[in-house]
Design a protein around this motif. Structure first.
Motif: not given
Length: 634
Positions: A14-20, A360-368
């Motif tokens: 849950x921590x890795x995936x973040x808040x979807x 270096x541009x990173x995508x958030x864990x929730x992929x949004x």
């Protein structure tokens, strides 16, 4: 049968995936896995009755080694060394091995049914609560490779949400196929919602005429933005322009040299220029700007706004039309002469060949969305402070020539302009812009009030006496004609009356026409839309019953009309009554295929989409000719 324990606990997952932000992100992650597997066909199933969601693809099944690795989430064999694309040449979308984990955000238990090369069918059961992966070989075999991911005991509200028109519409925009069509080797996606007909998700645009068609890209290797603004019928530079210095002064010099704009208006972003952009990855994009009169009807089928894609897959947060992340509302509020408004602009930004392991541009864990750090700020500057700065100033200068050089001057000298016009961002504070109000109103015309007086308030009787041709101020704005109902002319109605009592279909056409003519277009919009569609369908079916060359497809009214149009085009020039021009057929075809009339009517009939009375009026004035043609060409 074998059972393994997840290396990660449910809390760590849950921590890795973040808040979807939306369940659609989970569906998107499963689609990415299927695309990376080089699938040619993908099927999505929403079943509210059984409380399941499933995504199935027809290509590679899980290998035994991949099944073994399912207990080690967070590791992936993707994007390692030269392994960067799938078999179709599409850049791999994932790299962290977390896509499958996202299913636990919608359910506690998921099942994978897969058939790899050995054609044996494997079942893998993933349990979140006890953190186990259970896999075994069934006694069944398959004649082809496939993989199906099944989510069980999904909350019915989640399935209802995914089945809503707003989320289905976002799903249609999930890939850049919307804009690029066959340039992207994307698989065919079919959506199956329980109780409804299957619908194809691959959705592409036939772009109607627009004010500006802007193509742009950023090349990290050279740190340059390449910009090309095509504007049919306008005296605007159509060549590619290269911006290699992003400081405001240098941008202004390019706008003067290439577009003849002497007095540019900075955006708020132009105060935040950076010196180094090497961290920003390559990107490409296309932005189309429409006139207000066209945008209302044309963009109904596509959805206004600019979406962001990574490796041709959408980031969810940018799929919402209300997300005005480019600040278009600020442009239109601060400078009314611009056509850059949230409902007039359509397009995309895509990051091709994006390698999450290196960028270096990173995508958030929730992929949004992207992580909004320093690199993200630099990206936004290039998009807002360079690309949008250029489009905005081209548009303002097009509507207000005072911002441009006088082409009659051979050696124009830079004129001293209002310093606040150059230093005050148009999308920032309102102070310092009072001096522009006169320019805005003069350029728009409709907002100005012509009094026929000179500066002293007296009537200007000498205007035009010196022999100079008189040109009226642009203040005349004719009122749009509004129709009371969708009806036929007297000559056209004779064709309808002739149908009475021929057969049931003929009577239906007559009755629908009668009811349609009695309904107020403004008051009874939904009823007009339903009957309008019914009349198009019945007229097309009527023609198909009398002409074997016309194929009527019960599952697709648009395809049926296209078949009828092909036949009608062949009849041009043969002396048939009320119809004898190729031009008519082209107008009807554009209305159906480019303006997506049938898609719009289907939305009104089957979903909660508000009915656009203007669209009904505009299209009816041409499509009623198609209806009459179907009833007269024998």
């Amino acid at each position: 049968m074998a059972e393994q324990q997840f290396v990660m606990s449910s809390s760590q997952i849950a921590e890795i995936m973040g808040t979807v932000g939306s369940p659609l992100i989970v569906v998107s992650e499963l689609l990415k896995n299927a695309v990376d597997a080089s699938a040619e066909n993908i099927d999505i199933y929403y079943n509210r009755e059984e409380q399941t969601i499933a995504v199935e693809n027809d290509h590679k099944g899980f290998t035994f080694e991949e099944i073994e690795k399912l207990s080690h989430p967070g590791t992936s064999a993707k994007k390692q060394a030269t392994n960067l694309t799938n078999e179709n040449g599409m850049f791999l979308t994932g790299s962290k091995g977390l896509g499958l984990l996202s299913v636990f955000l919608l359910c506690e238990c998921a099942e994978i049914i897969t058939a790899p090369k050995d054609k044996k069918i494997y079942r893998i059961i993933l349990e979140k609560s006890n953190g186990t992966v259970e896999q075994f070989v069934t006694d069944q075999t398959s004649d082809k490779e496939f993989t199906k991911v099944l989510l069980k005991n999904v909350d019915k509200e989640i399935i209802d949400f995914l089945s809503s028109e707003s989320e289905v519409r976002k799903l249609r925009h999930i890939c850049t196929y919307l804009y690029k069509k066959d340039l992207v080797p994307f698989p065919t996606i079919m959506l199956h919602i329980f109780g409804q007909s299957a619908q194809k998700i691959n959705f592409s645009c036939d772009f109607p005429s627009m004010l500006y068609d802007v193509h742009f890209n950023y090349r990290k290797e050279t740190q340059t933005v390449h910009f090309n603004c095509v504007s049919p019928g306008k005296n605007i530079c159509q060549d590619e322009v290269v911006f290699d210095d992003f400081q405001l002064q240098k941008l202004q010099e390019v706008m003067l040299t290439k577009y003849g704009i002497k007095d540019t208006i900075p955006t708020r972003s132009n105060e935040l220029a950076f010196s180094d952009y090497t961290a920003v990855p390559d990107f490409e994009g296309r932005i189309l700007v429409y006139e207000k009169s066209l945008a209302g009807a044309q963009l109904k089928a596509y959805g206004a706004g600019v979406n962001i894609y990574v490796n041709d897959f959408a980031l969810y947060n940018y799929l919402a039309e209300e997300n005005d992340w480019l600040g278009l509302a600020d442009y239109s509020q601060r400078k009314k002469v611009t056509r850059l408004k949230p409902h007039n602009v359509f397009g995309y930004v895509n990051f091709p060949c994006f390698n999450e392991n290196e960028e270096k541009l990173k995508i958030s864990n929730e992929r949004a969305d992207f992580i909004q750090d320093f690199t993200f700020s630099k990206l936004m500057y290039l998009l807002k402070g360079v690309v949008m700065f250029a489009i905005f100033n081209i548009d303002v200068a097009d509507k207000n020539p005072k911002y441009k050089e006088d082409p009659r001057q051979e050696n124009p000298e830079p004129q001293e302009s209002d310093p606040q016009r150059k230093t005050t961002p148009c999308d920032g504070d309102t102070e310092g812009h009072a001096g522009h109000d006169g320019d805005d109103k003069e350029a728009e015309g409709a907002e100005a009030t012509y009094s026929g007086s000179n500066e002293n308030g007296s009537e200007d009787s000498s205007r035009g006496d010196d022999g100079t041709p008189y040109s009226p101020d642009n203040v005349y704005k004719p009122q749009r004609l509004e129709q009371k109902s969708l009806s036929f002319t007297k000559s056209e109605s004779a064709v309808i009356k002739a149908l009475i009592n021929h057969d049931d279909l003929s009577n239906k056409i007559y009755n629908v026409t009668f009811e349609l003519s009695k309904l107020d277009l403004q008051v009874h919009r939904h009823s007009n839309a339903y009957l309008y569609r019914a009349l198009l369908e019945s007229a097309t079916k009527y023609l198909s019953q009398h002409q074997s060359q016309v194929r009527f497809d019960n599952s697709s009214l648009e395809a049926s009309i296209v078949s009828a149009l092909k036949y009608l085009r062949n009849q041009c020039g043969k002396g048939k009554p009320l119809f004898n021009r190729h031009k008519d057929v082209e107008i009807w075809k554009d209305t159906v295929t480019k303006r997506k009339l049938i898609d719009a009517l289907n939305q009104y009939v089957h979903n909660e989409q508000p009915v656009d009375a203007l669209l009904l009026q505009e299209t009816w004035n041409s499509m009623k000719g198609y209806i009459i043609a179907c009833l007269t060409i024998q």
